[in-house]
Design a protein around this motif. Structure first.
Motif, PDB file in Angstrom:
ATOM      1  N   PHE A  28      94.696   0.753 102.553  1.00 43.88           N
ATOM      2  CA  PHE A  28      94.214   1.925 103.296  1.00 43.88           C
ATOM      3  C   PHE A  28      93.472   1.481 104.564  1.00 43.88           C
ATOM      4  CE2 PHE A  28      90.518   4.914 103.802  1.00 43.88           C
ATOM      5  CZ  PHE A  28      91.212   6.041 104.201  1.00 43.88           C
ATOM      6  N   GLN A  29      92.592   0.497 104.393  1.00 43.64           N
ATOM      7  CA  GLN A  29      91.838   0.011 105.554  1.00 43.64           C
ATOM      8  C   GLN A  29      92.743  -0.680 106.568  1.00 43.64           C
ATOM      9  OE1 GLN A  29      88.540  -2.151 103.316  1.00 43.64           O
ATOM     10  NE2 GLN A  29      87.357  -1.127 104.922  1.00 43.64           N
ATOM     11  N   ALA A  30      93.708  -1.434 106.065  1.00 44.71           N
ATOM     12  CA  ALA A  30      94.618  -2.132 106.976  1.00 44.71           C
ATOM     13  C   ALA A  30      95.423  -1.132 107.801  1.00 44.71           C
ATOM     14  CB  ALA A  30      95.550  -3.051 106.190  1.00 44.71           C
ATOM     15  N   ALA A  31      95.676   0.042 107.210  1.00 47.43           N
ATOM     16  CA  ALA A  31      96.428   1.078 107.933  1.00 47.43           C
ATOM     17  C   ALA A  31      95.542   1.835 108.921  1.00 47.43           C
ATOM     18  CB  ALA A  31      97.054   2.053 106.936  1.00 47.43           C
ATOM     19  N   GLY A  32      94.217   1.583 108.856  1.00 46.06           N
ATOM     20  CA  GLY A  32      93.309   2.241 109.796  1.00 46.06           C
ATOM     21  C   GLY A  32      92.307   3.180 109.145  1.00 46.06           C
ATOM     22  N   GLY A  33      92.364   3.281 107.811  1.00 51.13           N
ATOM     23  CA  GLY A  33      91.444   4.180 107.096  1.00 51.13           C
ATOM     24  C   GLY A  33      90.021   3.646 107.119  1.00 51.13           C
ATOM     25  N   THR A  34      89.039   4.555 107.234  1.00 56.21           N
ATOM     26  CA  THR A  34      87.643   4.123 107.289  1.00 56.21           C
ATOM     27  C   THR A  34      86.751   4.770 106.228  1.00 56.21           C
ATOM     28  OG1 THR A  34      87.134   5.839 108.923  1.00 56.21           O
ATOM     29  CG2 THR A  34      87.745   3.660 109.773  1.00 56.21           C
ATOM     30  N   GLY A  35      87.247   5.818 105.566  1.00 57.90           N
ATOM     31  CA  GLY A  35      86.394   6.464 104.570  1.00 57.90           C
ATOM     32  C   GLY A  35      87.198   7.243 103.545  1.00 57.90           C
ATOM     33  N   ILE A  36      86.646   7.344 102.329  1.00 61.09           N
ATOM     34  CA  ILE A  36      87.318   8.096 101.263  1.00 61.09           C
ATOM     35  C   ILE A  36      86.303   8.883 100.437  1.00 61.09           C
ATOM     36  CG2 ILE A  36      89.217   6.442 100.937  1.00 61.09           C
ATOM     37  CD1 ILE A  36      87.678   5.580  98.297  1.00 61.09           C
ATOM     38  N   THR A  37      86.814   9.926  99.810  1.00 70.55           N
ATOM     39  CA  THR A  37      86.093  10.514  98.686  1.00 70.55           C
ATOM     40  C   THR A  37      86.818  10.043  97.436  1.00 70.55           C
ATOM     41  OG1 THR A  37      85.467  12.447  99.972  1.00 70.55           O
ATOM     42  CG2 THR A  37      85.303  12.631  97.587  1.00 70.55           C
ATOM     43  N   LEU A  38      86.118   9.284  96.619  1.00 65.38           N
ATOM     44  CA  LEU A  38      86.659   8.793  95.361  1.00 65.38           C
ATOM     45  C   LEU A  38      86.353   9.846  94.299  1.00 65.38           C
ATOM     46  CD1 LEU A  38      87.900   6.402  93.721  1.00 65.38           C
ATOM     47  CD2 LEU A  38      85.547   5.620  93.369  1.00 65.38           C
ATOM     48  N   VAL A  39      87.403  10.380  93.680  1.00 64.56           N
ATOM     49  CA  VAL A  39      87.222  11.506  92.770  1.00 64.56           C
ATOM     50  C   VAL A  39      87.504  11.087  91.333  1.00 64.56           C
ATOM     51  CG1 VAL A  39      87.865  13.908  92.290  1.00 64.56           C
ATOM     52  CG2 VAL A  39      87.976  13.043  94.638  1.00 64.56           C
ATOM     53  N   ASN A  40      86.560  11.401  90.457  1.00 64.67           N
ATOM     54  CA  ASN A  40      86.702  11.155  89.022  1.00 64.67           C
ATOM     55  C   ASN A  40      87.876  11.960  88.469  1.00 64.67           C
ATOM     56  OD1 ASN A  40      85.624  12.770  86.288  1.00 64.67           O
ATOM     57  ND2 ASN A  40      85.424  10.555  86.150  1.00 64.67           N
ATOM     58  N   LEU A  41      88.520  11.403  87.445  1.00 64.83           N
ATOM     59  CA  LEU A  41      89.635  12.065  86.765  1.00 64.83           C
ATOM     60  C   LEU A  41      89.636  11.493  85.359  1.00 64.83           C
ATOM     61  CD1 LEU A  41      92.081  13.921  87.766  1.00 64.83           C
ATOM     62  CD2 LEU A  41      93.427  11.834  87.852  1.00 64.83           C
ATOM     63  N   PRO A  42      90.126  12.227  84.348  1.00 67.05           N
ATOM     64  CA  PRO A  42      90.225  11.597  83.031  1.00 67.05           C
ATOM     65  C   PRO A  42      91.117  10.354  83.134  1.00 67.05           C
ATOM     66  CG  PRO A  42      90.652  13.957  82.895  1.00 67.05           C
ATOM     67  CD  PRO A  42      90.592  13.614  84.358  1.00 67.05           C
ATOM     68  N   TYR A  43      90.703   9.272  82.485  1.00 63.81           N
ATOM     69  CA  TYR A  43      91.473   8.027  82.534  1.00 63.81           C
ATOM     70  C   TYR A  43      92.178   7.829  81.199  1.00 63.81           C
ATOM     71  CZ  TYR A  43      88.344   7.393  86.484  1.00 63.81           C
ATOM     72  OH  TYR A  43      87.654   7.581  87.654  1.00 63.81           O
ATOM     73  N   PRO A  44      93.424   7.352  81.217  1.00 62.68           N
ATOM     74  CA  PRO A  44      94.141   7.138  79.950  1.00 62.68           C
ATOM     75  C   PRO A  44      93.392   6.186  79.019  1.00 62.68           C
ATOM     76  CG  PRO A  44      95.417   6.322  81.843  1.00 62.68           C
ATOM     77  CD  PRO A  44      94.223   7.013  82.392  1.00 62.68           C
ATOM     78  N   GLN A  45      92.551   5.318  79.598  1.00 61.58           N
ATOM     79  CA  GLN A  45      91.788   4.355  78.799  1.00 61.58           C
ATOM     80  C   GLN A  45      90.628   5.015  78.053  1.00 61.58           C
ATOM     81  OE1 GLN A  45      92.671   4.015  81.959  1.00 61.58           O
ATOM     82  NE2 GLN A  45      94.040   2.259  81.987  1.00 61.58           N
ATOM     83  N   ILE A  46      90.268   6.243  78.470  1.00 64.16           N
ATOM     84  CA  ILE A  46      89.131   6.925  77.838  1.00 64.16           C
ATOM     85  C   ILE A  46      89.573   8.319  77.372  1.00 64.16           C
ATOM     86  CG2 ILE A  46      86.725   7.679  78.122  1.00 64.16           C
ATOM     87  CD1 ILE A  46      86.515   5.768  80.529  1.00 64.16           C
ATOM     88  N   PRO A  47      90.187   8.404  76.191  1.00 62.04           N
ATOM     89  CA  PRO A  47      90.576   9.720  75.682  1.00 62.04           C
ATOM     90  C   PRO A  47      89.326  10.585  75.488  1.00 62.04           C
ATOM     91  CG  PRO A  47      91.265   7.943  74.176  1.00 62.04           C
ATOM     92  CD  PRO A  47      90.430   7.315  75.242  1.00 62.04           C
ATOM     93  N   VAL A  48      89.448  11.848  75.837  1.00 56.75           N
ATOM     94  CA  VAL A  48      88.263  12.707  75.822  1.00 56.75           C
ATOM     95  C   VAL A  48      88.217  13.579  74.578  1.00 56.75           C
ATOM     96  CG1 VAL A  48      87.099  14.633  76.957  1.00 56.75           C
ATOM     97  CG2 VAL A  48      87.949  12.718  78.322  1.00 56.75           C
ATOM     98  N   ASP A  49      87.161  13.337  73.791  1.00 61.77           N
ATOM     99  CA  ASP A  49      86.957  14.134  72.582  1.00 61.77           C
ATOM    100  C   ASP A  49      85.609  14.846  72.634  1.00 61.77           C
ATOM    101  OD1 ASP A  49      87.673  15.086  70.050  1.00 61.77           O
ATOM    102  OD2 ASP A  49      86.422  13.550  69.091  1.00 61.77           O
ATOM    103  N   GLY A  50      84.757  14.435  73.548  1.00 65.69           N
ATOM    104  CA  GLY A  50      83.434  15.051  73.633  1.00 65.69           C
ATOM    105  C   GLY A  50      82.713  14.628  74.901  1.00 65.69           C
ATOM    106  N   LEU A  51      81.459  15.059  74.996  1.00 66.83           N
ATOM    107  CA  LEU A  51      80.672  14.818  76.207  1.00 66.83           C
ATOM    108  C   LEU A  51      80.549  13.333  76.547  1.00 66.83           C
ATOM    109  CD1 LEU A  51      78.901  15.971  78.481  1.00 66.83           C
ATOM    110  CD2 LEU A  51      76.956  15.885  76.896  1.00 66.83           C
ATOM    111  N   ASN A  52      80.345  12.499  75.509  1.00 67.02           N
ATOM    112  CA  ASN A  52      80.148  11.068  75.779  1.00 67.02           C
ATOM    113  C   ASN A  52      81.341  10.429  76.466  1.00 67.02           C
ATOM    114  OD1 ASN A  52      77.527  10.604  75.050  1.00 67.02           O
ATOM    115  ND2 ASN A  52      78.042  10.473  72.858  1.00 67.02           N
TER     116      ASN A  52
END
Ligand code: ZN
Length: 279
Positions: A28-52
């Motif tokens: 991204f930076q090599a293409a000229g990008g200078t900033g991002i918003t990194l957005v949380n998303l459920p990850y396959p490594q962390i199945p969601v069963d509760g708040l924790n």
């Protein structure tokens, strides 16, 4: 016109622990990008069963952000919050009432991260992008409203994931924000069309996939907007959504063919993101 020194911001990026991660950001930076918003998303490594589990996924996003901030010259803002479709996953396990309580608590924890200065926005929150039973819809709206009320207290942006944005949907989010006491300009509609005219967006900020057609229309409209890829960093589906260099490529092309002037480039690349995330 050269794009040398022009700030270029991607307002919606996801990274996965099994994806390209920092390599993608370097591209991204090599293409000229200078900033991002990194957005949380459920990850396959962390199945969601509760708040924790949701909190674990927030911590993973924060760890990615820490790494990303070590890349010289990259501005990184972080959005965390319970992904709207999780309400349905949780409902299957716990029933709707408990599921809603977990989602609401997850919003409160995200607000704490913002309050502590670790994250800069709540997102992506909202409602499923596909038709759902009415009780799910109502609960989703209550959770979103709760997020807006909390965001209003600390003047932080809320990034909305929902069905396609049409002017009526934008008007609905605008009036929800008014009721919550949240500045409409702090409400960001992710995956929006070029609705950047007051009568179309009702003061909500459209964040648009960086397609050539949408950008051209947004530039004609003239109102504020942001560009995004919704990059998902999925090793199984490398070309599933836009590639990570799409925003820099699109902005540079629009500058060089004269469709975009430098002032607009600075506005969407720096002024609007800064106003939004670092008030
Ligand atoms: Zn997303």
């Amino acid at each position: 016109m050269a794009a040398e020194g022009i700030p270029i911001y991607d307002n919606h990026v996801h990274l996965r622990p099994d994806g390209r991660g920092m390599e993608a950001l370097k591209e991204f930076q090599a293409a000229g990008g200078t900033g991002i918003t990194l957005v949380n998303l459920p990850y396959p490594q962390i199945p969601v069963d509760g708040l924790n589990d949701i909190l674990d996924s927030y911590r993973l996003t924060m760890a990615q952000a820490m790494q990303a901030r070590e890349l010289p010259g990259l501005e990184v803002n972080v959005a965390i919050g319970p992904y709207p479709v999780l309400l349905m996953t949780l409902e299957e396990r716990h029933g709707l009432e408990s599921a809603e309580a977990i989602m609401t608590a997850a919003v409160d924890c995200a607000l704490d991260f913002v309050r502590d200065g670790e994250a800069q926005a709540i997102g992506e929150v909202g409602r499923p992008h596909f038709p759902v039973p009415e009780p799910i819809w109502q609960a989703s709206n209550r959770i979103l409203f709760h997020a807006m009320c909390g965001a209003a207290e600390i003047a932080c942006p809320v990034i909305i994931h929902s069905e396609s944005a049409v002017p009526e949907v934008m008007a609905e989010f605008a009036s929800m924000a008014d009721k919550a006491g949240l500045d409409r300009g702090r409400v960001v509609k992710h995956f929006s069309g070029p609705l950047n005219r007051p009568e179309l967006c009702h003061g909500v900020l459209p964040s648009m996939p960086a397609s050539r057609k949408a950008l051209r229309e947004a530039l004609d409209n003239g109102g504020p907007f942001l560009l995004e890829t919704d990059y998902i960093d999925d090793p199984q589906r490398p070309g599933a959504v836009m590639s990570i260099n799409s925003v820099p490529k699109r902005v540079k092309a629009a500058l060089s063919n004269g469709e975009m002037d430098e002032r607009t480039a600075w506005s969407i690349g720096e002024d609007i993101p800064r106003r939004l995330y670092r008030p």
